[in-house]
Design a protein around this motif. Structure first.
Motif, PDB file in Angstrom:
ATOM      1  N   LYS A 261      -0.616  13.412  -5.925  1.00 53.82           N
ATOM      2  CA  LYS A 261       0.318  12.531  -5.230  1.00 53.82           C
ATOM      3  C   LYS A 261      -0.321  11.933  -3.991  1.00 53.82           C
ATOM      4  O   LYS A 261      -0.086  10.752  -3.654  1.00 53.82           O
ATOM      5  N   LEU A 262      -1.118  12.720  -3.256  1.00 57.20           N
ATOM      6  CA  LEU A 262      -1.767  12.223  -2.049  1.00 57.20           C
ATOM      7  C   LEU A 262      -2.650  11.018  -2.355  1.00 57.20           C
ATOM      8  O   LEU A 262      -2.686  10.045  -1.597  1.00 57.20           O
ATOM      9  N   ASP A 263      -3.366  11.048  -3.481  1.00 62.45           N
ATOM     10  CA  ASP A 263      -4.205   9.921  -3.888  1.00 62.45           C
ATOM     11  C   ASP A 263      -3.387   8.641  -4.007  1.00 62.45           C
ATOM     12  O   ASP A 263      -3.811   7.559  -3.584  1.00 62.45           O
ATOM     13  N   THR A 268      -1.070   3.240  -2.312  1.00 63.03           N
ATOM     14  CA  THR A 268       0.104   2.376  -2.468  1.00 63.03           C
ATOM     15  C   THR A 268       1.324   2.817  -1.678  1.00 63.03           C
ATOM     16  O   THR A 268       2.421   2.293  -1.899  1.00 63.03           O
ATOM     17  N   GLY A 269       1.222   3.797  -0.774  1.00 58.11           N
ATOM     18  CA  GLY A 269       2.379   4.200   0.024  1.00 58.11           C
ATOM     19  C   GLY A 269       2.959   3.023   0.790  1.00 58.11           C
ATOM     20  O   GLY A 269       2.228   2.153   1.276  1.00 58.11           O
ATOM     21  N   ASN A 270       4.299   2.973   0.905  1.00 62.67           N
ATOM     22  CA  ASN A 270       4.939   1.800   1.500  1.00 62.67           C
ATOM     23  C   ASN A 270       4.928   1.799   3.027  1.00 62.67           C
ATOM     24  O   ASN A 270       5.338   0.829   3.661  1.00 62.67           O
ATOM     25  N   GLY A 271       4.501   2.913   3.662  1.00 59.98           N
ATOM     26  CA  GLY A 271       4.367   2.942   5.106  1.00 59.98           C
ATOM     27  C   GLY A 271       5.656   3.208   5.859  1.00 59.98           C
ATOM     28  O   GLY A 271       5.649   3.289   7.090  1.00 59.98           O
ATOM     29  N   GLN A 276       1.309   5.564   4.707  1.00 58.90           N
ATOM     30  CA  GLN A 276       0.788   4.213   4.771  1.00 58.90           C
ATOM     31  C   GLN A 276      -0.326   4.044   3.750  1.00 58.90           C
ATOM     32  O   GLN A 276      -1.357   4.712   3.828  1.00 58.90           O
ATOM     33  N   GLY A 277      -0.122   3.182   2.772  1.00 56.01           N
ATOM     34  CA  GLY A 277      -1.146   2.917   1.774  1.00 56.01           C
ATOM     35  C   GLY A 277      -2.088   1.820   2.237  1.00 56.01           C
ATOM     36  O   GLY A 277      -1.689   0.898   2.973  1.00 56.01           O
ATOM     37  N   ALA A 363      -3.749   5.538 -10.191  1.00 56.10           N
ATOM     38  CA  ALA A 363      -2.937   4.950  -9.133  1.00 56.10           C
ATOM     39  C   ALA A 363      -3.351   3.513  -8.856  1.00 56.10           C
ATOM     40  O   ALA A 363      -2.570   2.736  -8.306  1.00 56.10           O
ATOM     41  N   MET A 364      -4.568   3.145  -9.231  1.00 55.01           N
ATOM     42  CA  MET A 364      -5.042   1.777  -9.080  1.00 55.01           C
ATOM     43  C   MET A 364      -4.636   0.981 -10.315  1.00 55.01           C
ATOM     44  O   MET A 364      -4.941   1.381 -11.441  1.00 55.01           O
ATOM     45  N   THR A 365      -3.946  -0.112 -10.110  1.00 50.20           N
ATOM     46  CA  THR A 365      -3.485  -0.936 -11.226  1.00 50.20           C
ATOM     47  C   THR A 365      -4.675  -1.481 -11.995  1.00 50.20           C
ATOM     48  O   THR A 365      -5.652  -1.954 -11.401  1.00 50.20           O
TER      49      THR A 365
END
Length: 430
Positions: A261-263, A268-271, A276-277, A363-365
């Motif tokens: 989840k941390l990755d 992409t975290g919304n901050g 904060q991504g 996690a990377m599109t």
């Protein structure tokens, strides 16, 4: 007057009589022996003959005992097990093993949990109640019971970019500079000046000439809170007694789940409600092949690297979706030769391309990538590492002989130099 009249005693016997040292203060048995022999051979000796003989007997006994100890020691050192005799049982519980050189190695979260006094106490009282074990880093976590402080915590204000020695990462979190926060609120300065090439006006100046002014420099004060990532799993009381199963649950399910989840949060975290991504931070660079350009992904990455270098933030790593990395590794020339790898048998080699460390993550599109100077551009701040808690106080688990193991950590990402990153969008395949 006795020869010992002016000599201070060094002790007293059981009957109260003083014990005097051998003349000259000789401390060794051999020196005491030689001194007593000298007195025994002296016909004019003025001391107490009975006391001298008693001392002679004691020194002789002490020398004999020393000789016996030496003989026993040599015999023991020379002793060997007969052929075929089973070796001593040196097995230890899982999580207690030393490293290959026999030294204590840094503890993982699971090993810290297994070795903790808190777990031993919890088992001793019949696995009732709740306890926790905290470690600052899942790769090297010290054992210790977590306690809650009563004094208010101070905010952590970041004074600037703190460099860290590079190491080869296994996860995206390993690409970042990692620091420890002292509080739950994080404040830091975000450089919004843009690429260094746009504000750096340094130049050679003639004698007496005016010096150029660089700038403008712009910074935003970012204030955010550390976010908690957590999850739990049930485990039976019988499994909780088995160190191997406990370590499997902690390492295989709980700790890995938090890192997984941390990755995603780092990217992409919304901050706001999340960390904060990097991809959601305004000010990061972007590269996409011009319209109609069909550059391969291999070439696109190389051109994006140039863009990062021209911004004067040399990139050091690249995060890709596994599908895109597959396309790059399977890229072949006109002769069918792989461009990136020379041998498909070398699957254990570190993943690198154009001098960049490569980390793959779902996690990377797919169709995009993130290139950057990760240690230069962002810092992962952690209030605590992975904390493991165990309790029987959940729902009806007490009557079902079931326990709960919960894992959590608090952290957030400070993206203080967005211009150090470049988001890549690959050209669509024809």
């Amino acid at each position: 007057m006795s020869n010992f009249a002016k000599i201070r005693p060094i002790g007293r016997r059981r009957d109260g009589r003083p014990i005097y040292p051998i003349k000259g203060g000789a401390p060794t048995l051999l020196e005491q022996r030689d001194e007593i022999v000298k007195h025994l051979q002296d016909p004019d000796y003025k001391g107490d003959p009975a006391e001298l003989l008693a001392r002679a007997d004691k020194v002789a006994a002490d020398i004999d005992a020393a000789n016996q100890r030496d003989a026993r020691l040599r015999a023991l050192q020379a002793a060997q097990l007969p052929a075929g005799d089973p070796a001593p049982d040196t097995r230890v519980q899982p999580g207690m093993q030393p490293d290959a050189n026999g030294n204590e190695h840094p503890l993982t979260v699971a090993e810290a949990f297994i070795r903790s006094e808190a777990l031993a106490t919890f088992r001793a009282r019949g696995k009732r109640g709740q306890f926790s074990v905290d470690g600052m880093d899942f790769r090297a976590a010290p054992a210790g019971t977590v306690t809650t402080g009563t004094q208010p915590q101070q905010n952590t204000r970041v004074p600037g970019i703190i460099p860290q020695n590079p190491d080869f990462p296994l996860l995206i979190a390993g690409l970042l500079d990692r620091q420890v926060s002292d509080g739950t609120t994080l404040e830091y300065m975000r450089d919004t000046s843009g690429p260094q090439s746009t504000w750096n006006a340094a130049a050679v100046v003639a004698e007496g000439g005016d010096k150029p002014k660089s700038g403008p420099f712009t910074f935003d004060l970012i204030s955010t809170s550390l976010k908690t990532v957590a999850h739990w799993v049930p485990i039976t009381r019988q499994a909780a007694d088995d160190n191997s199963q406990l370590m499997g649950y902690i390492n295989g399910r709980l700790t890995y789940g938090l890192e997984y989840k941390l990755d995603r949060e780092i990217l992409t975290g919304n901050g706001t409600t999340q960390m904060q991504g990097i991809l959601t931070t305004s000010g990061i660079g972007a590269y996409q092949p011009p319209s109609g350009n069909t550059d391969s992904k291999l070439i696109t990455i190389r051109k994006a690297k140039t863009q990062g270098e021209l911004a004067l933030y040399p990139p050091d790593a690249l995060v890709l979706n596994p599908i895109d990395w597959q396309d790059i590794e399977l890229d072949t020339d006109a002769n069918g030769q792989f461009r990136v790898i020379t041998s498909v048998t070398d699957s254990g080699a570190p993943m690198r391309i154009w001098g960049l460390t490569v980390v793959t993550s779902v996690a990377m599109t797919a169709g995009t990538a993130l290139l950057g100077g990760y240690r230069m551009g962002a810092t992962l701040w952690e209030r605590q590492g992975v904390t493991i808690l165990m309790t029987d106080s959940h729902a009806d688990y007490f009557t079902a002989n079931t326990l709960v193991i919960l894992a959590e950590r608090r952290a957030n990402v400070a993206v203080h130099t967005p211009a150090a990153f470049v988001k890549i969008t690959f050209a669509a395949l024809p």
